[in-house]
Design an enzyme around this catalytic site. Structure first.
Site, PDB file in Angstrom:
ATOM      1  N   PHE A 129       7.949  -7.010  -6.089  1.00 16.05           N
ATOM      2  CA  PHE A 129       7.945  -5.653  -6.635  1.00 16.05           C
ATOM      3  C   PHE A 129       8.980  -4.851  -5.869  1.00 16.05           C
ATOM      4  O   PHE A 129       8.930  -4.774  -4.644  1.00 16.05           O
ATOM      5  CB  PHE A 129       6.572  -4.991  -6.512  1.00 16.05           C
ATOM      6  CG  PHE A 129       6.577  -3.590  -7.071  1.00 16.05           C
ATOM      7  CD1 PHE A 129       6.535  -3.381  -8.442  1.00 16.05           C
ATOM      8  CD2 PHE A 129       6.667  -2.479  -6.232  1.00 16.05           C
ATOM      9  CE1 PHE A 129       6.571  -2.096  -8.980  1.00 16.05           C
ATOM     10  CE2 PHE A 129       6.697  -1.191  -6.763  1.00 16.05           C
ATOM     11  CZ  PHE A 129       6.643  -0.999  -8.137  1.00 16.05           C
ATOM     12  N   ASP A 214      13.171  -5.903   1.455  1.00 19.03           N
ATOM     13  CA  ASP A 214      12.491  -4.722   0.946  1.00 19.03           C
ATOM     14  C   ASP A 214      11.250  -4.528   1.811  1.00 19.03           C
ATOM     15  O   ASP A 214      10.242  -5.210   1.636  1.00 19.03           O
ATOM     16  CB  ASP A 214      12.123  -4.928  -0.533  1.00 19.03           C
ATOM     17  CG  ASP A 214      11.399  -3.716  -1.124  1.00 19.03           C
ATOM     18  OD1 ASP A 214      10.960  -2.848  -0.336  1.00 19.03           O
ATOM     19  OD2 ASP A 214      11.258  -3.662  -2.354  1.00 19.03           O
ATOM     20  N   LYS A 244       7.977   4.719   1.825  1.00 23.38           N
ATOM     21  CA  LYS A 244       6.532   4.847   2.025  1.00 23.38           C
ATOM     22  C   LYS A 244       6.172   5.370   3.431  1.00 23.38           C
ATOM     23  O   LYS A 244       6.273   6.557   3.671  1.00 23.38           O
ATOM     24  CB  LYS A 244       5.811   3.535   1.706  1.00 23.38           C
ATOM     25  CG  LYS A 244       5.846   3.216   0.210  1.00 23.38           C
ATOM     26  CD  LYS A 244       4.806   2.205  -0.240  1.00 23.38           C
ATOM     27  CE  LYS A 244       4.683   2.180  -1.750  1.00 23.38           C
ATOM     28  NZ  LYS A 244       5.293   1.056  -2.419  1.00 23.38           N
TER      29      LYS A 244
HETATM   30  C1  LIG Z   1       6.310   0.972  -3.513  1.00 23.39           C
HETATM   31  C2  LIG Z   1       7.386  -0.017  -3.418  1.00 23.39           C
HETATM   32  C3  LIG Z   1       8.675   0.229  -3.942  1.00 23.39           C
HETATM   33  C4  LIG Z   1       8.983   1.473  -4.734  1.00 23.39           C
HETATM   34  O1  LIG Z   1       8.850   2.626  -3.956  1.00 23.39           O
HETATM   35  P1  LIG Z   1       8.690   4.056  -4.684  1.00 23.39           P
HETATM   36  O2  LIG Z   1       8.672   5.007  -3.535  1.00 23.39           O
HETATM   37  O3  LIG Z   1       7.421   3.998  -5.470  1.00 23.39           O
HETATM   38  O4  LIG Z   1       9.870   4.241  -5.543  1.00 23.39           O
HETATM   39  C5  LIG Z   1       9.656  -0.717  -3.743  1.00 23.39           C
HETATM   40  N1  LIG Z   1       9.411  -1.844  -3.068  1.00 23.39           N
HETATM   41  C6  LIG Z   1       8.196  -2.120  -2.544  1.00 23.39           C
HETATM   42  C7  LIG Z   1       7.999  -3.376  -1.769  1.00 23.39           C
HETATM   43  C8  LIG Z   1       7.140  -1.227  -2.715  1.00 23.39           C
HETATM   44  O5  LIG Z   1       5.936  -1.524  -2.233  1.00 23.39           O
END
Ligand SMILES: *Cc1c(COP(=O)(O)O)cnc(C)c1O
Length: 399
Positions: A129, A214, A244
């Site tokens: 994701f 990521d 986050k």
């Molecule tokens: C939440 C998340 C995203 C997206 O972040 P947003 O702040 O919602 O745009 C991308 N990569 C990972 C691994 C995530 O958990």
């Protein structure tokens, strides 16, 4: 009259009014243990006095300039990231999606200025994701998130999770970068084995591709190191998306890069009106000051061990419905057997004062604030025991 909000979310009929540390309170004063933390965001707990002070003090001075001018706090926070990671360069964003988008663009642009414009393909992993922009849904590859939004973009290839043979076949002279979450969040709370990260680093070096992590969800101290990949020697990335938890609840993200990876990102190639805004930088600096404290990481590791042991206990006591315990640090999951749907367990826990999330592969997801105590964790385990029993009873009654 139709509802004013789009139907993209379906929240329960709860009204939280206030938060304090690991607890949320609804308007009747009922308290909830928050073991999802706005999806791994409120890393230092709700209403953290240091973050409130940083935000208020900046709010009295200056909110926003845009990147037309030097924004207070940007250089200082970028220096913190550079001092504590592999990175030499930082681009600030408002979200995780934008941080990923920047990493993908930076990777392709690197090859473009390197005389290899044919290197465009982004290789990602099943269960990934990476966010919800067009670039991010194509990198994530989840058919549910792509459906109805037009043709899938070219230049993205997805291979099975932790499959090194598939990676060896996929990464070639047309690859711009490999993107991977060191611990998958959304996809089912799966930690990537250390050997896989090392293997990918070697493969990328050998084939001339860049490696992107990521760490939007698993970073910011969540695994007991500032960033999750820092547990693994010899597996540093070229680029990393973070967000986050690094904002502690203030919307912010960043794309971190080595000097070499960032070399195509010259004036005019990328931008953001709000990214790195003064309020975000003030909060981000206050968050980093806490995350850099070794005591906090010791605390995370201690409570994470306690919580994981507790979850193994839950798994043993409910072996008929729990398959295993997954994740790393304070990003943990209970993988349930198909007979018991994760959302049922989440709802039963909520009814009993414990907030948790769900993730792919029928996993119940836990991501409490890093300031959670072992007592909070024990309480959460008790509630989970009751919740699993209740969800099972309900399932049997309706079977
Ligand atoms: C939440 C998340 C995203 C997206 O972040 P947003 O702040 O919602 O745009 C991308 N990569 C990972 C691994 C995530 O958990």
């Amino acid at each position: 009259m139709p509802a004013p909000l789009m139907d993209t979310y379906a929240p329960p009929p709860l009204r939280f009014e206030r938060g304090e540390g690991v607890r949320l309170f609804d308007k009747d004063g009922k308290s909830y243990l928050d073991f999802i933390a706005g999806i791994a965001v409120t890393s230092l707990g709700h209403s953290n006095p240091k973050l409130i002070a940083a935000l208020k003090s900046q709010a009295d001075k200056l909110w926003h300039l845009s990147n037309m001018f030097q924004v207070p706090g940007q250089k200082e926070l970028a220096e913190r990231f550079v001092a504590t990671t592999f990175a030499d360069r930082v681009f600030f964003t408002n979200s995780g999606t934008e941080a990923v988008e920047c990493a993908l663009k930076t990777a392709r642009r690197h090859h473009f200025v390197n005389g290899a414009p044919e290197r465009q393909t982004i290789v990602s992993f099943s269960g990934a994701f990476h966010g919800r922009s067009y670039g991010a849904i194509n990198a994530g590859g989840n058919p549910k998130y792509l459906e109805g939004f037009g043709p899938a973009m070219g230049g993205f290839v997805q291979i099975p999770f932790a499959d090194h043979e598939a990676a060896k076949n996929a990464v070639d002279e047309t690859t711009a970068a490999v993107i991977i979450e060191p611990v998958q969040g959304e996809g089912g709370v799966r930690a990537v084995p250390d050997a896989c990260l090392r293997g990918l680093r070697e493969l990328c070096d050998e084939r001339g591709a860049l490696l992107i992590y990521d760490e939007v969800q698993c970073g910011a101290g969540r695994t007991g190191k500032l960033f999750a990949h820092q547990w693994v020697a010899g597996a540093e990335p070229d680029l990393m998306a973070v967000a986050k938890g690094i904002g502690g609840g203030f919307p912010m993200g960043a794309c971190l890069a080595t000097e070499n990876a960032a070399k195509g990102m010259v004036v005019g190639t990328h931008g953001s009106t709000f990214g790195g805004n003064a309020l975000a930088m003030a909060v981000g600096l206050a968050v980093m000051e806490e995350l850099e404290k070794p005591e906090l990481m010791d605390h995370v590791n201690k409570v994470a061990n306690h919580l994981r042991q507790g979850l193994h206990g839950v798994a043993d006591r409910h072996a008929d419905v729990v398959e295993d315990v997954r994740g790393k640090g304070l990003l943990l999951g209970l993988k349930l057997k198909p007979a018991l749907v994760n959302a049922k367990v989440r709802d039963a826990a909520r009814d009993r004062g414990l907030l948790i999330g769900v993730a792919g592969e029928n996993v119940a997801r836990l991501a409490p604030p890093l300031v959670v105590t072992s007592d909070d964790a024990s309480k959460a385990i008790e509630i989970l025991d009751d919740s699993l029993a209740a969800a099972k009873a309900e399932m049997e009654a309706t079977a």
